[in-house]
Motif scaffolding. Structure first.
Motif, PDB file in Angstrom:
ATOM      1  N   UNK A 368     -15.932  79.964   7.313  1.00 29.89           N
ATOM      2  CA  UNK A 368     -17.052  79.146   7.791  1.00 29.89           C
ATOM      3  C   UNK A 368     -18.374  79.703   7.295  1.00 29.89           C
ATOM      4  N   UNK A 369     -18.484  81.037   7.360  1.00 32.34           N
ATOM      5  CA  UNK A 369     -19.702  81.674   6.847  1.00 32.34           C
ATOM      6  C   UNK A 369     -19.858  81.407   5.354  1.00 32.34           C
ATOM      7  N   UNK A 370     -18.729  81.501   4.626  1.00 31.61           N
ATOM      8  CA  UNK A 370     -18.782  81.232   3.191  1.00 31.61           C
ATOM      9  C   UNK A 370     -19.216  79.794   2.925  1.00 31.61           C
ATOM     10  N   UNK A 371     -18.631  78.864   3.712  1.00 34.96           N
ATOM     11  CA  UNK A 371     -18.981  77.465   3.528  1.00 34.96           C
ATOM     12  C   UNK A 371     -20.445  77.222   3.877  1.00 34.96           C
ATOM     13  N   UNK A 372     -20.888  77.824   4.976  1.00 35.00           N
ATOM     14  CA  UNK A 372     -22.298  77.674   5.346  1.00 35.00           C
ATOM     15  C   UNK A 372     -23.207  78.239   4.268  1.00 35.00           C
ATOM     16  N   UNK A 373     -22.792  79.400   3.711  1.00 36.81           N
ATOM     17  CA  UNK A 373     -23.580  80.011   2.635  1.00 36.81           C
ATOM     18  C   UNK A 373     -23.570  79.112   1.407  1.00 36.81           C
ATOM     19  N   UNK A 374     -22.381  78.532   1.098  1.00 38.23           N
ATOM     20  CA  UNK A 374     -22.284  77.645  -0.054  1.00 38.23           C
ATOM     21  C   UNK A 374     -23.202  76.439   0.108  1.00 38.23           C
ATOM     22  N   UNK A 375     -23.170  75.852   1.338  1.00 39.52           N
ATOM     23  CA  UNK A 375     -24.009  74.673   1.575  1.00 39.52           C
ATOM     24  C   UNK A 375     -25.481  75.041   1.548  1.00 39.52           C
ATOM     25  N   UNK A 381     -28.927  69.115  -3.181  1.00 35.66           N
ATOM     26  CA  UNK A 381     -29.306  68.759  -1.807  1.00 35.66           C
ATOM     27  C   UNK A 381     -28.063  68.267  -1.066  1.00 35.66           C
ATOM     28  N   UNK A 382     -27.810  68.843   0.109  1.00 35.40           N
ATOM     29  CA  UNK A 382     -26.624  68.472   0.890  1.00 35.40           C
ATOM     30  C   UNK A 382     -27.050  68.076   2.300  1.00 35.40           C
ATOM     31  N   UNK A 383     -26.566  66.929   2.739  1.00 33.52           N
ATOM     32  CA  UNK A 383     -26.773  66.463   4.105  1.00 33.52           C
ATOM     33  C   UNK A 383     -25.399  66.262   4.762  1.00 33.52           C
ATOM     34  N   UNK A 384     -25.302  66.633   6.027  1.00 31.67           N
ATOM     35  CA  UNK A 384     -24.095  66.358   6.813  1.00 31.67           C
ATOM     36  C   UNK A 384     -24.473  65.308   7.853  1.00 31.67           C
ATOM     37  N   UNK A 385     -23.660  64.226   7.912  1.00 33.44           N
ATOM     38  CA  UNK A 385     -23.949  63.142   8.850  1.00 33.44           C
ATOM     39  C   UNK A 385     -22.738  62.937   9.753  1.00 33.44           C
ATOM     40  N   UNK A 386     -22.997  62.601  11.023  1.00 34.87           N
ATOM     41  CA  UNK A 386     -21.898  62.334  11.945  1.00 34.87           C
ATOM     42  C   UNK A 386     -21.463  60.875  11.840  1.00 34.87           C
ATOM     43  N   UNK A 387     -20.494  60.494  12.675  1.00 31.57           N
ATOM     44  CA  UNK A 387     -19.969  59.130  12.601  1.00 31.57           C
ATOM     45  C   UNK A 387     -20.994  58.081  13.026  1.00 31.57           C
ATOM     46  N   UNK A 388     -22.041  58.516  13.717  1.00 31.83           N
ATOM     47  CA  UNK A 388     -23.116  57.588  14.096  1.00 31.83           C
ATOM     48  C   UNK A 388     -24.151  57.453  13.001  1.00 31.83           C
ATOM     49  N   UNK A 458     -31.134  60.572  -9.207  1.00 31.91           N
ATOM     50  CA  UNK A 458     -30.174  61.462  -8.563  1.00 31.91           C
ATOM     51  C   UNK A 458     -28.757  60.926  -8.781  1.00 31.91           C
ATOM     52  N   UNK A 459     -27.806  61.886  -8.785  1.00 28.23           N
ATOM     53  CA  UNK A 459     -26.382  61.539  -8.754  1.00 28.23           C
ATOM     54  C   UNK A 459     -25.943  61.652  -7.300  1.00 28.23           C
ATOM     55  N   UNK A 460     -25.527  60.514  -6.714  1.00 30.20           N
ATOM     56  CA  UNK A 460     -25.225  60.436  -5.281  1.00 30.20           C
ATOM     57  C   UNK A 460     -23.714  60.499  -5.058  1.00 30.20           C
ATOM     58  N   UNK A 461     -23.269  61.450  -4.212  1.00 28.22           N
ATOM     59  CA  UNK A 461     -21.852  61.559  -3.866  1.00 28.22           C
ATOM     60  C   UNK A 461     -21.726  61.594  -2.348  1.00 28.22           C
ATOM     61  N   UNK A 462     -20.670  60.963  -1.845  1.00 27.59           N
ATOM     62  CA  UNK A 462     -20.438  60.923  -0.393  1.00 27.59           C
ATOM     63  C   UNK A 462     -18.958  61.159  -0.140  1.00 27.59           C
ATOM     64  N   UNK A 463     -18.656  62.144   0.721  1.00 27.69           N
ATOM     65  CA  UNK A 463     -17.267  62.499   1.023  1.00 27.69           C
ATOM     66  C   UNK A 463     -17.049  62.457   2.530  1.00 27.69           C
ATOM     67  N   UNK A 464     -15.899  61.925   2.982  1.00 32.25           N
ATOM     68  CA  UNK A 464     -15.596  61.993   4.423  1.00 32.25           C
ATOM     69  C   UNK A 464     -15.256  63.421   4.838  1.00 32.25           C
ATOM     70  N   UNK A 465     -15.604  63.781   6.071  1.00 33.61           N
ATOM     71  CA  UNK A 465     -15.281  65.086   6.653  1.00 33.61           C
ATOM     72  C   UNK A 465     -14.271  64.847   7.767  1.00 33.61           C
ATOM     73  N   UNK A 466     -13.203  65.656   7.789  1.00 32.94           N
ATOM     74  CA  UNK A 466     -12.138  65.488   8.780  1.00 32.94           C
ATOM     75  C   UNK A 466     -12.060  66.710   9.688  1.00 32.94           C
ATOM     76  N   UNK A 473     -14.542  62.865  10.928  1.00 30.34           N
ATOM     77  CA  UNK A 473     -15.537  63.428  11.843  1.00 30.34           C
ATOM     78  C   UNK A 473     -16.965  63.219  11.359  1.00 30.34           C
ATOM     79  N   UNK A 474     -17.130  62.727  10.138  1.00 32.74           N
ATOM     80  CA  UNK A 474     -18.474  62.534   9.619  1.00 32.74           C
ATOM     81  C   UNK A 474     -18.468  62.415   8.106  1.00 32.74           C
ATOM     82  N   UNK A 475     -19.648  62.636   7.519  1.00 32.89           N
ATOM     83  CA  UNK A 475     -19.811  62.505   6.068  1.00 32.89           C
ATOM     84  C   UNK A 475     -20.596  63.677   5.506  1.00 32.89           C
TER      85      UNK A 475
END
Length: 726
Positions: A368-375, A381-388, A458-466, A473-475
């Motif tokens: 998780x720390x590695x992922x947080x560091x990676x993000x 630019x990275x955004x995390x969005x919830x299902x709302x 910009x090159x726009x990419x969107x991936x689902x998060x499970x 669980x989000x995007x």
């Protein structure tokens, strides 16, 4: 010795029994004092009178039958009978003689009443008994049953009295029941439990007592009392099963379980305890619990005292010690054990080894720390969005690229994000409605706005998060600034254009030299005054137009232009390209043959870029045939797309080289840059097309371009096709 008659009558007068005598005509010949009292008649009223005339009610009673039988059979009779006129019971004995009948009788009304009350008592006890009461004869046939017996097994009294008890006993208990019945017939009272069969087929559990029926010291049958214990049996059976399940639960539990008394002495442990901690039951039972590390003994003692007071501790994580001294991370639960009065009499503990989970949690925490560091440290630019569709995280690159602080973006809805231009927001809303929400978007080019108003490509990419259960669980949204990259791609394309233009220069110079030679010759003739000057001017003008056309095509190719997609005739674009390469083909002894499907084939494209692609591929085909040959160019129209094939019969491409086609700076040409095919492939892909190459060494190469087209149903004039160029 015979007594005088008078003395005989005197004796009869003194006896306590009533007595009277009748002759053969049933007339009273004597009545003693007790008889007159009992019958409420005087002697004078009865002597000489007919007994049936004086007591006509007796004719319909048992008295008449017994007296007649005694006279008829000359046999004494004895009986009890009730005489309704006097409302009395009499005990009667009659003795016949040849001349009449002597009758002795006693008033037994009081005894009969007492006996009747006793019988009623027993009858009430029999009928009102809540337990089933019954009796059998020596063969096991029912003689009597009470109402409770009817309720117990569902049969009526008449049905019981027509059968033995054997069919009403469960088959697996019949042998045992028969043994107890036989013992009761020997005079021994038996008590046992068995299973009876109800009329509806269900099983009734009963507690039975069998007692012998003894008359004159002889067993003539068996009494029985049966109590329904079905509910109690089922409760006991359920209790037994619960106990077995509990024992199985403890014995087979994957967690270590132990029980200690109020003195902290071990009473019981399960096999998992032995395998988990390394101590056997024999080495632990009766001793202090050995799994507590020294540094935790004070704290666990405090916890034990709290549990002894009635508290429970559920799922607290701690450390326990194995026999070899190693430590385990465990999740422990401690609970009090109470007796029926609720008093605590001991403690039970359940221990689960969570070492693997702790290790996994540590690994997960590290990842998780590695992922947080990676993000957080990602250059994109990275955004995390919830299902709302609300932003729950933004990284530093977003702040640096677009100028908004993450605090300003967190919680903002997708439709309210300030960096999305208004015209793009309309597209996003349409996209959200029409596209499956779990479908990822990869590298879609679009524009976004910086806080200062500057528009970024910009090159726009969107991936689902499970989540861990596989539920969405989000995007995750990634925005890559490709503004500078787009500029470099444009420069790269223009550079490639100039390279191609330079390579075409020699052929074009040869193409221009021919009309210039013609013009120079005619100028010389005109200066000498020779020939038809008007004809010369016409030819010279034609050659100048040809030079202008060639130079125009060359300038269009070399000049940087803004990309503009318009409906164009792909055949015309190909013919104009062939014009540029015609002289180079001649110089290399190459013939270009065209095979175009008839009709107007309109393609939504950038004309200049498509020419650049065709020039690159045709020029490659010419260079692949150093000894000359033929290039066949086909344009075919299918239902939804256009196929362009460039087929040569040159040397072909080896498989190891074919697999690397399109890699930057990879080339087999001595003076090539390796960018031509890569740029051409990028242009085709930007037009939503694909490229496919098939090549066989020393047999030639086929390059196929697939492009979507715009269907034109009507066109004002058919484009005049040029003849095949050779």
């Amino acid at each position: 010795m015979n007594l005088p008659v008078c003395n005989g009558y005197e004796i009869l007068d003194r006896i306590t029994d009533g007595f009277f005598a009748v002759d053969e005509r049933w007339c009273f010949t004597y009545v003693n004092s007790e008889a007159t009292r009992l019958l409420f008649r005087s002697r004078e009223d009865l002597l000489g009178k007919n007994v049936w005339g004086e007591f006509p009610e007796a004719i319909d009673l048992t008295f008449y039958d017994h007296y007649q039988r005694a006279i008829r059979e000359q046999t004494p009779v004895a009986f009890d009978a009730f005489f309704p006129p006097l409302n009395k019971w009499f005990d009667v004995r009659a003795y016949p003689s040849s001349t009449g009948l002597s009758v002795y009788f006693q008033d037994i009304t009081n005894e009969k009443v007492a006996h009747s009350q006793k019988e009623q008592h027993y009858k009430s006890l029999f009928e009102q008994n809540p337990d089933a009461v019954f009796s059998f004869d020596l063969s096991g046939n029912y003689l009597t049953v009470n109402p409770a017996m009817e309720r117990l097994l569902g049969y009526r009294v008449e049905e019981f009295l027509q059968q033995s008890f054997v069919p009403l006993v469960s088959e697996d208990d019949l042998e045992k029941t028969m043994i107890h019945y036989q013992k009761a017939l020997t005079g021994t009272t038996q008590r046992y439990q068995t299973k009876a069969v109800h009329k509806n087929g269900s099983i009734v559990y009963v507690d039975v007592t069998n007692m012998p029926i003894i008359i004159n010291q002889e067993v003539v049958g068996v009494y029985g009392v049966a109590k329904d214990i079905t509910e109690r049996y089922l409760e006991q059976d359920e209790l037994r099963k619960t106990k077995e399940r509990l024992e199985s639960f403890v014995h087979n539990n994957a967690d270590a379980i132990w029980v200690i008394d109020m003195d902290d002495k071990v009473l019981e442990i399960n096999p998992t305890f032995e395998s988990m901690f390394g101590w056997s039951a024999d080495s632990v039972i009766g001793k202090k619990l050995p799994i507590i590390p020294d540094f935790l003994k004070d704290s666990i003692q405090t916890i034990h005292e709290s549990v002894k007071s009635g508290s429970s501790f559920v799922g607290f994580e701690t450390i326990r010690e194995r026999r070899d001294g190693s430590h385990l991370h465990v999740s422990a639960t401690l609970s009090p054990i109470t007796d029926l009065t609720g008093e605590v009499i001991g403690l039970t503990g359940i221990c689960r080894d969570v070492s693997a989970r702790k290790k996994a949690e540590e690994t997960l925490h590290a990842k998780t720390k590695q992922l947080e560091s990676f993000i957080e440290n990602n250059v994109d630019s990275i955004l995390i969005m919830n299902l709302d569709r609300r932003v729950v995280h933004a990284n530093k690159a977003f702040e640096n690229t677009f100028g908004w602080a993450k605090e300003e973006i967190l919680g903002v809805h997708l439709y309210d994000l300030p960096f999305i231009p208004h015209e793009e927001m309309v597209v996003i809303k349409q996209h959200e409605i029409s596209v499956n929400q779990e479908t990822p978007i990869l590298g879609e080019e679009t524009v976004r706005s910086r806080r200062d108003g500057v528009m970024l490509n910009v090159a726009f990419s969107k991936f689902p998060i499970y989540d861990a259960d596989g539920n969405m669980d989000g995007w995750s949204v990634i925005l890559r600034d490709i503004t500078e990259w787009k500029k470099s791609q444009l420069i790269l394309q223009n550079s490639e254009k100039l390279t191609v233009a330079g390579q075409l220069a020699a052929g074009i110079a040869h193409e221009i030299r021919n009309p210039i030679t013609v013009i120079k010759g005619f100028v010389h003739l005109m200066s000498s005054g020779f020939g038809d000057k008007e004809e010369y001017f016409r030819i010279m003008s034609s050659e100048c137009e040809r030079i202008e056309q060639i130079l125009s095509e060359l300038l269009v190719l070399a000049k940087p232009q803004t990309i503009k997609l318009e409906p164009k005739d792909i055949r015309l674009i190909m013919l104009q390209t062939i014009t540029l390469l015609h002289s180079q083909a001649i110089l290399n002894n190459v013939e270009i043959v065209t095979e175009f499907d008839p009709g107007v084939v309109m393609l939504q494209c950038d004309e200049n870029q498509m020419k650049q692609v065709f020039i690159n591929f045709i020029k490659n085909a010419i260079e692949a045939m150093p000894s000359g040959g033929t290039i066949k160019i086909q344009i075919k129209q299918r239902e939804n797309d256009i196929i362009v094939r460039i087929i040569d019969d040159g040397t072909g491409i080896p498989p190891e080289i074919l697999s690397k086609m399109g890699q930057p700076f990879y080339t087999t040409k001595e003076k090539g840059t390796g960018l031509g095919f890569m740029v051409s492939k990028r242009i085709i892909e930007n037009h939503s097309g694909t490229i496919h190459i098939e090549s066989e060494w020393n047999k030639g190469t086929t390059l196929e371009i697939n492009l979507p087209f715009t269907r034109i149903d009507a066109f004002s004039a058919e484009i005049q096709m040029q003849p095949e160029i050779s």
